[in-house]
Design an enzyme around this catalytic site. Structure first.
Site, mmCIF file in Angstrom:
data_model
loop_
_atom_site.group_PDB
_atom_site.id
_atom_site.type_symbol
_atom_site.label_atom_id
_atom_site.label_comp_id
_atom_site.label_asym_id
_atom_site.label_seq_id
_atom_site.Cartn_x
_atom_site.Cartn_y
_atom_site.Cartn_z
ATOM 1 N N LYS A 175 0.857 -1.191 0.000
ATOM 2 C CA LYS A 175 0.000 0.000 0.000
ATOM 3 C C LYS A 175 0.891 1.237 0.000
ATOM 4 C CE LYS A 175 -3.552 2.483 2.567
ATOM 5 N NZ LYS A 175 -4.526 2.453 3.670
ATOM 6 N N ARG B 6 -10.589 10.653 2.234
ATOM 7 C CA ARG B 6 -10.442 11.420 3.483
ATOM 8 C C ARG B 6 -11.728 12.176 3.768
ATOM 9 N NH1 ARG B 6 -4.374 11.760 3.363
ATOM 10 N NH2 ARG B 6 -4.032 9.529 3.119
ATOM 11 N N ARG C 203 1.100 10.109 5.517
ATOM 12 C CA ARG C 203 1.339 8.779 6.100
ATOM 13 C C ARG C 203 2.650 8.184 5.593
ATOM 14 N NH1 ARG C 203 -3.645 8.313 8.145
ATOM 15 N NH2 ARG C 203 -5.518 8.440 6.852
ATOM 16 N N GLU D 264 7.395 -6.636 0.946
ATOM 17 C CA GLU D 264 6.184 -6.465 1.772
ATOM 18 C C GLU D 264 5.242 -7.668 1.617
ATOM 19 O OE1 GLU D 264 5.285 -4.445 4.029
ATOM 20 O OE2 GLU D 264 6.315 -2.528 3.797
ATOM 21 N N LYS E 158 -2.283 -1.515 -3.692
ATOM 22 C CA LYS E 158 -3.135 -0.327 -3.608
ATOM 23 C C LYS E 158 -2.297 0.920 -3.663
ATOM 24 C CE LYS E 158 -6.220 1.885 -0.337
ATOM 25 N NZ LYS E 158 -6.715 1.885 1.026
ATOM 26 N N SER F 24 -10.373 5.878 -4.214
ATOM 27 C CA SER F 24 -11.296 7.013 -4.328
ATOM 28 C C SER F 24 -10.884 8.034 -5.394
ATOM 29 C CB SER F 24 -11.422 7.694 -2.963
ATOM 30 O OG SER F 24 -10.157 8.125 -2.487
ATOM 31 N N TYR G 19 -15.487 1.144 -6.251
ATOM 32 C CA TYR G 19 -16.749 1.772 -5.838
ATOM 33 C C TYR G 19 -17.836 1.557 -6.892
ATOM 34 C CZ TYR G 19 -13.741 3.697 -2.290
ATOM 35 O OH TYR G 19 -12.853 3.802 -1.240
HETATM 36 C C1 PBG Z 1 -6.956 3.488 5.738
HETATM 37 C C2 PBG Z 1 -7.470 3.431 4.336
HETATM 38 C C3 PBG Z 1 -7.406 4.433 3.362
HETATM 39 C C4 PBG Z 1 -8.041 3.943 2.219
HETATM 40 C C5 PBG Z 1 -8.497 2.668 2.541
HETATM 41 N N1 PBG Z 1 -8.105 2.363 3.840
HETATM 42 C C6 PBG Z 1 -6.902 5.810 3.447
HETATM 43 C C7 PBG Z 1 -5.474 6.064 3.625
HETATM 44 O O1 PBG Z 1 -4.637 5.149 3.674
HETATM 45 O O2 PBG Z 1 -5.141 7.234 3.728
HETATM 46 C C8 PBG Z 1 -8.208 4.689 0.945
HETATM 47 C C9 PBG Z 1 -9.184 4.101 -0.015
HETATM 48 C C10 PBG Z 1 -9.565 5.040 -1.102
HETATM 49 O O3 PBG Z 1 -8.934 6.096 -1.300
HETATM 50 O O4 PBG Z 1 -10.530 4.719 -1.811
HETATM 51 N N2 PBG Z 1 -7.932 2.969 6.640
#
Ligand code: PBG
Length: 326
Positions: free
Chosen positions: A197, A207, A218, A234, A249, A275, A314
């Site tokens: 990720k 967010r 992060r 990983e 991801k 997203s 989605y």
């Molecule tokens: C963290 C998490 C995130 C997403 C899924 N799980 C946000 C992040 O890591 O900042 C993002 C998924 C998306 O953008 O559709 N719980």
């Protein structure tokens, strides 16, 4: 090698010919629908940067889950948005907390007809928005966070989740969760590891979807977009720790990573079309700049072709509906 008589266009002449010779196919069962539930809502609440996606009430979430079953969607990944947050993300452990209750409600609605997955991460529950708890310097404390993840995993398994999705990128999270599940009698609860990720600008709309309190980024725990080889490390670590499935991801800017992981992984591989990827296509389509259905279908097919066995998107239910009719 030479193929003097070969004319690749022969296999493209009709829709039936193209269908017969397609190397990859999308099926509803490959798709996983990410869904948000927000505590205290009386009506579903639209997410402005994700047109068509809402924060659900209990009722609308149950309806969305039942619809996904009808359409043959493979799974649902649940994210909770709590009314109250604190530094430790305490609400994540409450059996009646928003996410644990949502898992129970969806399970009561669809039973085993849909694979029910829970997000094991603290960012929705902490008042600082990080995926873990902070030490005195404000650095995300890996091992203190693991203790909470173990408890969170048990709470979600108790609520009836079939699969847990640890998305916080703490080192050792899969081992701790696996051990907590074994010790609490949840031997058959599977773990879908968010193995590779990346820290991504494309998480922006998410967010908003979870009312994130995050300031900053992060980058001390999620991967650096510059790195390819590290993704294999990983994945190997997560496999060694007991991951049943692994994820890459985001998806669209990381198709090389996905292909690498698909080539080496002995377990099913997921990719998360996140997203910001959703928002880009919706925004361009809303402006009339691209064909919406074509772009959605092509984007998910591309993720499949790169090596994903399952895709979190989605558009899962809408796309499943299109696949059923075609
Ligand atoms: C963290 C998490 C995130 C997403 C899924 N799980 C946000 C992040 O890591 O900042 C993002 C998924 C998306 O953008 O559709 N719980």
């Amino acid at each position: 090698m030479s193929f003097p008589n070969h004319r690749p266009r022969r296999l493209r002449t009709t829709p039936a010919m193209r269908r017969l010779t397609a190397e990859n196919r999308l099926a509803p069962a490959d798709l996983i629908l990410p869904a948000f539930i927000r505590e205290g809502l009386t009506e579903p609440s639209p997410i402005s940067s994700m047109p068509g996606v809402v924060q659900h009430t209990t009722d609308s979430l149950k309806r969305a889950a039942a619809e996904a079953v009808q359409l043959g969607v493979g799974g649902i990944m649940l994210f909770g948005v709590p009314a109250v947050r604190d530094a430790q993300g305490t609400a994540s452990l409450d059996p009646d907390g928003v996410l644990n209750k949502a898992i129970r409600d969806v399970k009561a609605e669809v039973g085993d007809d849909l694979v029910i997955m829970g997000d094991v991460c603290l960012d929705e529950f902490t008042d600082h928005g990080h995926c873990g708890v902070l030490d005195a310097e404000g650095y995300v404390d890996n091992d203190a966070t693991l203790e909470i993840y173990g408890k969170m995993a048990v709470a979600q398994a108790d609520a009836g989740a079939h699969v847990l999705g640890p998305s916080g990128m703490m080192d050792g999270q899969i081992a701790v969760i696996r051990q907590a599940l074994e010790e609490s009698g949840h031997k058959n609860t599977a773990v879908l590891a968010y193995a590779a990720k990346y820290a991504s600008a494309f998480y922006g709309p998410f967010r908003e979807a979870v009312d994130s309190q995050l300031k900053g980024d992060r980058r001390t725990y999620q991967m650096d977009a510059a790195n390819r080889r590290e993704a294999i490390l990983e994945v190997e670590l997560d496999l060694e720790e007991g991951a049943d499935m692994v994820m890459v991801k985001p998806a669209m800017s990381y198709l090389d990573i996905l292909a690498d992981v698909a080539a080496m992984s002995p377990v099913p591989v997921s990719a998360y079309q996140i997203s910001g990827e959703y928002a880009m296509i919706e925004a361009a389509a809303a402006n009339g700049w691209i064909d919406r259905r074509g772009a959605i279908t092509e984007s998910v097919l591309g993720i499949k072709r790169a090596g994903a066995d399952t895709v979190l998107t989605y558009w899962a239910s809408e796309l499943a509906g299109w696949l059923k009719e075609s």
